[in-house]
Design a protein around this motif. Sequence first.
Motif, PDB file in Angstrom:
ATOM      1  N   SER A 253       3.374 -10.545  -2.872  1.00 39.39           N
ATOM      2  CA  SER A 253       4.596  -9.744  -2.807  1.00 39.39           C
ATOM      3  C   SER A 253       4.934  -9.116  -4.144  1.00 39.39           C
ATOM      4  O   SER A 253       5.676  -8.122  -4.201  1.00 39.39           O
ATOM      5  CB  SER A 253       5.770 -10.615  -2.334  1.00 39.39           C
ATOM      6  N   TRP A 254       4.400  -9.678  -5.214  1.00 39.86           N
ATOM      7  CA  TRP A 254       4.578  -9.098  -6.547  1.00 39.86           C
ATOM      8  C   TRP A 254       4.166  -7.631  -6.569  1.00 39.86           C
ATOM      9  O   TRP A 254       4.821  -6.803  -7.207  1.00 39.86           O
ATOM     10  CB  TRP A 254       3.756  -9.910  -7.545  1.00 39.86           C
ATOM     11  N   SER A 255       3.103  -7.309  -5.841  1.00 40.40           N
ATOM     12  CA  SER A 255       2.616  -5.933  -5.832  1.00 40.40           C
ATOM     13  C   SER A 255       3.535  -5.006  -5.054  1.00 40.40           C
ATOM     14  O   SER A 255       3.447  -3.785  -5.192  1.00 40.40           O
ATOM     15  CB  SER A 255       1.199  -5.873  -5.241  1.00 40.40           C
ATOM     16  N   CYS A 256       4.397  -5.571  -4.207  1.00 36.68           N
ATOM     17  CA  CYS A 256       5.403  -4.756  -3.513  1.00 36.68           C
ATOM     18  C   CYS A 256       6.645  -4.570  -4.370  1.00 36.68           C
ATOM     19  O   CYS A 256       7.421  -3.621  -4.161  1.00 36.68           O
ATOM     20  CB  CYS A 256       5.813  -5.419  -2.202  1.00 36.68           C
TER      21      CYS A 256
ATOM     22  N   GLY B 148      -1.944  -1.525  -5.658  1.00 36.05           N
ATOM     23  CA  GLY B 148      -2.382  -1.039  -4.356  1.00 36.05           C
ATOM     24  C   GLY B 148      -3.720  -1.624  -3.953  1.00 36.05           C
ATOM     25  O   GLY B 148      -3.904  -2.060  -2.808  1.00 36.05           O
ATOM     26  N   LEU B 149      -4.666  -1.651  -4.894  1.00 41.28           N
ATOM     27  CA  LEU B 149      -5.982  -2.223  -4.601  1.00 41.28           C
ATOM     28  C   LEU B 149      -5.898  -3.733  -4.381  1.00 41.28           C
ATOM     29  O   LEU B 149      -6.714  -4.304  -3.652  1.00 41.28           O
ATOM     30  CB  LEU B 149      -6.945  -1.915  -5.748  1.00 41.28           C
TER      31      LEU B 149
ATOM     32  N   LEU C  71       0.828  -1.208   0.000  1.00 41.84           N
ATOM     33  CA  LEU C  71       0.000   0.000   0.000  1.00 41.84           C
ATOM     34  C   LEU C  71       0.863   1.258   0.000  1.00 41.84           C
ATOM     35  O   LEU C  71       0.596   2.202  -0.761  1.00 41.84           O
ATOM     36  CB  LEU C  71      -0.913  -0.002   1.221  1.00 41.84           C
ATOM     37  N   ALA C  72       1.887   1.275   0.830  1.00 39.31           N
ATOM     38  CA  ALA C  72       2.737   2.467   0.934  1.00 39.31           C
ATOM     39  C   ALA C  72       3.506   2.709  -0.361  1.00 39.31           C
ATOM     40  O   ALA C  72       3.535   3.837  -0.883  1.00 39.31           O
ATOM     41  CB  ALA C  72       3.704   2.317   2.110  1.00 39.31           C
ATOM     42  N   GLY C  73       4.123   1.671  -0.877  1.00 42.14           N
ATOM     43  CA  GLY C  73       4.928   1.823  -2.084  1.00 42.14           C
ATOM     44  C   GLY C  73       4.118   2.252  -3.289  1.00 42.14           C
ATOM     45  O   GLY C  73       4.496   3.183  -4.016  1.00 42.14           O
TER      46      GLY C  73
ATOM     47  N   GLY D 216      -9.336 -10.612  -8.219  1.00 39.83           N
ATOM     48  CA  GLY D 216      -9.017 -11.040  -9.571  1.00 39.83           C
ATOM     49  C   GLY D 216      -8.840  -9.882 -10.538  1.00 39.83           C
ATOM     50  O   GLY D 216      -7.926  -9.884 -11.365  1.00 39.83           O
ATOM     51  N   ILE D 217      -9.717  -8.873 -10.448  1.00 39.10           N
ATOM     52  CA  ILE D 217      -9.611  -7.714 -11.336  1.00 39.10           C
ATOM     53  C   ILE D 217      -8.258  -7.030 -11.169  1.00 39.10           C
ATOM     54  O   ILE D 217      -7.558  -6.735 -12.156  1.00 39.10           O
ATOM     55  CB  ILE D 217     -10.742  -6.709 -11.053  1.00 39.10           C
ATOM     56  N   ASN D 218      -7.877  -6.784  -9.940  1.00 40.42           N
ATOM     57  CA  ASN D 218      -6.633  -6.054  -9.693  1.00 40.42           C
ATOM     58  C   ASN D 218      -5.412  -6.873 -10.061  1.00 40.42           C
ATOM     59  O   ASN D 218      -4.431  -6.338 -10.588  1.00 40.42           O
ATOM     60  CB  ASN D 218      -6.571  -5.623  -8.224  1.00 40.42           C
ATOM     61  N   GLN D 219      -5.464  -8.172  -9.802  1.00 38.85           N
ATOM     62  CA  GLN D 219      -4.330  -9.018 -10.163  1.00 38.85           C
ATOM     63  C   GLN D 219      -4.135  -9.067 -11.665  1.00 38.85           C
ATOM     64  O   GLN D 219      -3.033  -8.861 -12.186  1.00 38.85           O
ATOM     65  CB  GLN D 219      -4.523 -10.433  -9.623  1.00 38.85           C
ATOM     66  N   PHE D 220      -5.202  -9.304 -12.399  1.00 35.62           N
ATOM     67  CA  PHE D 220      -5.099  -9.396 -13.847  1.00 35.62           C
ATOM     68  C   PHE D 220      -4.741  -8.049 -14.461  1.00 35.62           C
ATOM     69  O   PHE D 220      -3.947  -7.986 -15.398  1.00 35.62           O
ATOM     70  CB  PHE D 220      -6.404  -9.924 -14.439  1.00 35.62           C
ATOM     71  N   THR D 221      -5.333  -6.961 -13.951  1.00 36.95           N
ATOM     72  CA  THR D 221      -5.018  -5.644 -14.492  1.00 36.95           C
ATOM     73  C   THR D 221      -3.552  -5.307 -14.280  1.00 36.95           C
ATOM     74  O   THR D 221      -2.897  -4.729 -15.162  1.00 36.95           O
ATOM     75  CB  THR D 221      -5.900  -4.566 -13.840  1.00 36.95           C
TER      76      THR D 221
END
Length: 339
Positions: free
Chosen positions: A284-287, A77-78, A45-47, A110-115
């Motif tokens: 962790s991919w999102s970080c 982030g989402l 979220l922070a990054g 799912g939406i956020n991961q795929f996007t």
Amino acid sequence: MDTSALSDADYNQTYVDEHFYYEDNIDAFGVTMAILYPVVCLLGLAGNSLVVVAILKLDRMSSSTTVYIFNLALADGLFMVGLPFIASQNFHNRWMFGDVACKVVMVLDGINQFTSVFCLTAMSVDRYMALADPLRFARWRTPRCAKIVSAFLWLFSLLTILPMALHFSADRGLCIPELVSDAWWLSVLSYTFAIGFVLPFTVMTASYAALLLTLRSQRLRAATPNRESHRLERQVTRMVVAVVVVFGMCWLPFYTFNFCSLYQSGLVLTFARAFECVVLLSYSWSCANPILYACLSDTFRRHFRTLLCPVAKSSPSMQCNTERYDINDSGMRDVTILA
């Protein structure tokens, strides 16, 4: 879609029946994961919030690249928003938020991961066009065109995961899919693996390979040796390797364990714990993306420093360098893979 809500399940009926065998067994592993989940969530979220603010405040999405990065950071982030729900289920070994919340969390997850994956894939094509032949592809690289493509990617993500997400149910105490048959689950896994990993990974690898070959060809055709061109090629190579390797490391284990769940029998607790680790790795991919920006992009490093180290009015000696930087400056071509 990211079926990580099933994080400590092996997605088959045997596990659902045996899951509660250790539901009260809160040991060192459970405590460790209970700590790691919020850490990953807060870092993500922070990054990504920092990336979003940097683009809106310092760049204002003035290029196609930053439009894609903005949507990538927003999706990442989402993506973190669903992590506390997953962590709660893993720690308590039950879903406590109701059936509707289960479906909603899975749809948003799912939406956020795929996007996120789709935006990174679009960026790889955009980077090829920007560095390989910028004049030829200029009309395809406007902010307006990038916004249209990004909107389509969000819509495509929704259409891709909606049928599967609606199959999730909390009726058995866990937010898991309603299993029709092993063949049905295999088809779902194959579909998500192809759309969410194989296709993006192939496009990214092909785009970056073509980009590196083009840069090398341009350098070799130059009449005189160009140290700047050689430096650009080396930096682009490092960025390409980092992006592709991190993407593969974070998502391939997750999909591998999903397929293994179809044939897993025995060692339910061991498998479930290993699966929980790869689920956390996928989140962790999102970080990783903001860290890649900070480590590999001079432009974003300056943007982050500007945001995190504002001018101290009371002490000129403590002031930071807060000059504005144009993310499209030709002097910044060494960061155009990610910035």
